[in-house]
Scaffold this active site. Structure first.
Site, PDB file in Angstrom:
ATOM      1  N   TYR A 188       6.497  47.843 -13.425  1.00 53.24           N
ATOM      2  CA  TYR A 188       5.909  48.347 -12.174  1.00 53.24           C
ATOM      3  C   TYR A 188       6.858  49.353 -11.505  1.00 53.24           C
ATOM      4  O   TYR A 188       6.449  50.452 -11.122  1.00 53.24           O
ATOM      5  CB  TYR A 188       5.617  47.169 -11.247  1.00 53.24           C
ATOM      6  CG  TYR A 188       4.876  47.527  -9.974  1.00 53.24           C
ATOM      7  CD1 TYR A 188       3.489  47.715  -9.979  1.00 53.24           C
ATOM      8  CD2 TYR A 188       5.543  47.662  -8.763  1.00 53.24           C
ATOM      9  CE1 TYR A 188       2.803  48.029  -8.808  1.00 53.24           C
ATOM     10  CE2 TYR A 188       4.867  47.976  -7.595  1.00 53.24           C
ATOM     11  CZ  TYR A 188       3.490  48.159  -7.619  1.00 53.24           C
ATOM     12  OH  TYR A 188       2.817  48.471  -6.453  1.00 53.24           O
TER      13      TYR A 188
HETATM   14  N1  LIG Z   1      -0.419  45.463  -2.295  1.00 58.30           N
HETATM   15  C1  LIG Z   1       0.855  45.797  -2.212  1.00 58.30           C
HETATM   16  O1  LIG Z   1       1.735  44.982  -1.842  1.00 58.30           O
HETATM   17  C2  LIG Z   1       1.284  47.212  -2.539  1.00 58.30           C
HETATM   18  C3  LIG Z   1       2.568  47.631  -2.118  1.00 58.30           C
HETATM   19  C4  LIG Z   1       2.965  48.914  -2.432  1.00 58.30           C
HETATM   20  C5  LIG Z   1       2.130  49.752  -3.140  1.00 58.30           C
HETATM   21  N2  LIG Z   1       0.898  49.304  -3.535  1.00 58.30           N
HETATM   22  C6  LIG Z   1       0.059  50.209  -4.316  1.00 58.30           C
HETATM   23  O2  LIG Z   1      -1.124  50.477  -3.589  1.00 58.30           O
HETATM   24  C7  LIG Z   1      -2.198  50.742  -4.517  1.00 58.30           C
HETATM   25  C8  LIG Z   1      -3.406  49.893  -4.154  1.00 58.30           C
HETATM   26  O3  LIG Z   1      -3.028  48.542  -4.221  1.00 58.30           O
HETATM   27  P1  LIG Z   1      -3.881  47.349  -3.548  1.00 58.30           P
HETATM   28  O4  LIG Z   1      -2.892  46.458  -2.924  1.00 58.30           O
HETATM   29  O5  LIG Z   1      -4.990  47.899  -2.767  1.00 58.30           O
HETATM   30  O6  LIG Z   1      -4.371  46.628  -4.883  1.00 58.30           O
HETATM   31  P2  LIG Z   1      -5.831  46.190  -5.362  1.00 58.30           P
HETATM   32  O7  LIG Z   1      -5.609  45.335  -6.559  1.00 58.30           O
HETATM   33  O8  LIG Z   1      -6.591  45.622  -4.229  1.00 58.30           O
HETATM   34  O9  LIG Z   1      -6.508  47.574  -5.767  1.00 58.30           O
HETATM   35  C9  LIG Z   1      -6.222  48.248  -6.951  1.00 58.30           C
HETATM   36  C10 LIG Z   1      -7.523  48.830  -7.477  1.00 58.30           C
HETATM   37  O10 LIG Z   1      -7.220  49.555  -8.682  1.00 58.30           O
HETATM   38  C11 LIG Z   1      -8.261  49.305  -9.593  1.00 58.30           C
HETATM   39  N3  LIG Z   1      -7.844  49.482 -10.975  1.00 58.30           N
HETATM   40  C12 LIG Z   1      -6.970  48.738 -11.676  1.00 58.30           C
HETATM   41  N4  LIG Z   1      -6.925  49.142 -12.943  1.00 58.30           N
HETATM   42  C13 LIG Z   1      -7.789  50.168 -13.066  1.00 58.30           C
HETATM   43  C14 LIG Z   1      -8.202  50.991 -14.136  1.00 58.30           C
HETATM   44  N5  LIG Z   1      -7.729  50.810 -15.381  1.00 58.30           N
HETATM   45  N6  LIG Z   1      -9.108  51.957 -13.906  1.00 58.30           N
HETATM   46  C15 LIG Z   1      -9.624  52.129 -12.658  1.00 58.30           C
HETATM   47  N7  LIG Z   1      -9.286  51.378 -11.606  1.00 58.30           N
HETATM   48  C16 LIG Z   1      -8.374  50.407 -11.804  1.00 58.30           C
HETATM   49  C17 LIG Z   1      -8.626  47.837  -9.355  1.00 58.30           C
HETATM   50  O11 LIG Z   1      -9.910  47.508  -9.891  1.00 58.30           O
HETATM   51  C18 LIG Z   1      -8.546  47.754  -7.848  1.00 58.30           C
HETATM   52  O12 LIG Z   1      -9.790  48.026  -7.245  1.00 58.30           O
HETATM   53  C19 LIG Z   1      -1.634  50.451  -5.907  1.00 58.30           C
HETATM   54  O13 LIG Z   1      -1.244  51.653  -6.513  1.00 58.30           O
HETATM   55  C20 LIG Z   1      -0.421  49.597  -5.619  1.00 58.30           C
HETATM   56  O14 LIG Z   1       0.536  49.681  -6.646  1.00 58.30           O
HETATM   57  C21 LIG Z   1       0.444  48.058  -3.241  1.00 58.30           C
END
Ligand SMILES: NC(=O)c1ccc[n+]([C@@H]2O[C@H](COP(=O)([O-])OP(=O)(O)OC[C@H]3O[C@@H](n4cnc5c(N)ncnc54)[C@H](O)[C@@H]3O)[C@@H](O)[C@H]2O)c1
Length: 309
Positions: A188
């Site tokens: 990650y």
């Molecule tokens: N949640 C956290 O703590 C956090 C912290 C920092 C950064 N982020 C980043 O923020 C972004 C959103 O995260 P989130 O917390 O909303 O997570 P989430 O899991 O709610 O959303 C991620 C989305 O990406 C989609 N996805 C995954 N694989 C896929 C693929 N192969 N093709 C198309 N879509 C795909 C999933 O279906 C999901 O809807 C991510 O990039 C994550 O790394 C999250």
């Protein structure tokens, strides 16, 4: 020699000017600096849940036409119907971002159905949450495919149109894990460091070509309470809180609307990153242990992906 001296002087003056500008802008409310995006078309990947869904709804509320992509068709359609219910304009596409050809094919369909994209938000992300040597190859490949390779392919599809019109914005959702390594997040962190480097390089490329109308923003939040990182711990929540998704998305929207280049969430991450740059690595390790960053993933559950092997 005289030329170098003049150049150095001009550079120093510019440095001071932009430093002061940065400090002043930090105190100006975002609403004063926000650009009008009501005629823009926005594409958000991973809009089927979490902050992707919230961003899609916020962009639609600003009057944008929204294009939502996700591999989770059900979640994506829920996002689209939520936007339609509120009177917004939205088109949903089912796309697996691990497949470059699917990305190219769907991008062509989008251009035919909806037209050019003005704001591209590379948001979709996955986390495995396993120690590196326990992480099977296919999950490492998936992390890199979704969290960074897909950024390359979507940008290849939509950036040329933005450059041609000298109008656009590339937004990359990275993470604080794009600046700090964390035990249990090797794949990650590698993908998020890449996303930070990708964003910065594209910004420099655009600048060096004099393309002033296309902006980039990289978003680097600490943990957000969306479910993706369920189970993670933070030792001092008053310093490094697990963020509320609504709060995080409001800050992300402000950053995009103000053409901010880097958003660290919470802001005080800047001190940790600066310390990391200045201190010997052993000191960083001691601090990481004290803040329990090294074992923040020990009780990680995520979205149940631990069952996958
Ligand atoms: N949640 C956290 O703590 C956090 C912290 C920092 C950064 N982020 C980043 O923020 C972004 C959103 O995260 P989130 O917390 O909303 O997570 P989430 O899991 O709610 O959303 C991620 C989305 O990406 C989609 N996805 C995954 N694989 C896929 C693929 N192969 N093709 C198309 N879509 C795909 C999933 O279906 C999901 O809807 C991510 O990039 C994550 O790394 C999250």
């Amino acid at each position: 020699m005289a030329n170098v001296f003049v150049e150095l002087l001009v550079t120093l003056l510019k440095l001071v000017y932009y430093w002061i500008e940065g400090i002043v802008l930090a105190f100006v409310p975002a609403s004063f600096l926000a650009k009008d995006i009501s005629h823009d078309t926005v594409l958000i990947t991973g809009a089927g849940s979490g902050i992707g869904r919230l961003m899609a709804i916020k962009f639609a509320e600003k009057g944008c036409r929204v294009v939502v992509w996700d591999v989770n068709n059900k979640g994506n359609e829920e996002t689209a119907s939520e936007i339609r219910k509120r009177g917004g304009k939205v088109t949903a596409y089912s796309v697996d971002l691990t497949d470059r050809h699917q990305i190219y094919k769907t991008a062509s369909e989008v251009k035919k159905d909806v037209g050019q994209i003005d704001i591209l938000v590379n948001n979709a992300g996955v986390v495995t949450g396993k120690k590196f040597l326990h992480c099977p190859d296919h999950l490492i490949i998936r992390t890199m495919d979704v969290n960074i390779m897909a950024h390359f392919w979507t940008a290849k599809c939509f950036l040329p149109g933005m450059i041609e019109r000298n109008h656009g914005h590339l937004v990359n959702i990275a993470s604080s894990a794009g600046f700090v390594g964390v035990s249990g997040l090797a794949d990650y962190c590698a993908s998020k460091y890449s996303a930070v480097g990708f964003d910065e390089s594209i910004r420099f490329e655009l600048n060096s070509q004099g393309i002033t109308g296309v902006h980039t923003t990289v978003i680097c939040p600490f943990f957000i309470n969306t479910g993706m990182f369920d189970g993670v711990k933070t030792r001092f929540p008053f310093l490094l809180p697990i963020l509320d998704p609504e709060y995080a998305v409001n800050k992300i929207m402000d950053a995009i609307l103000c053409n901010q280049t880097v958003l660290l969430l919470p802001k005080n991450l800047v001190f940790f990153i600066a310390l990391k740059g200045m201190l010997p690595t052993k000191c960083c390790q001691i601090l990481a242990d004290f803040f329990q960053i090294s074992n923040s993933m020990d009780e990680f559950k995520g979205r149940g992906e631990k069952k996958e092997n």
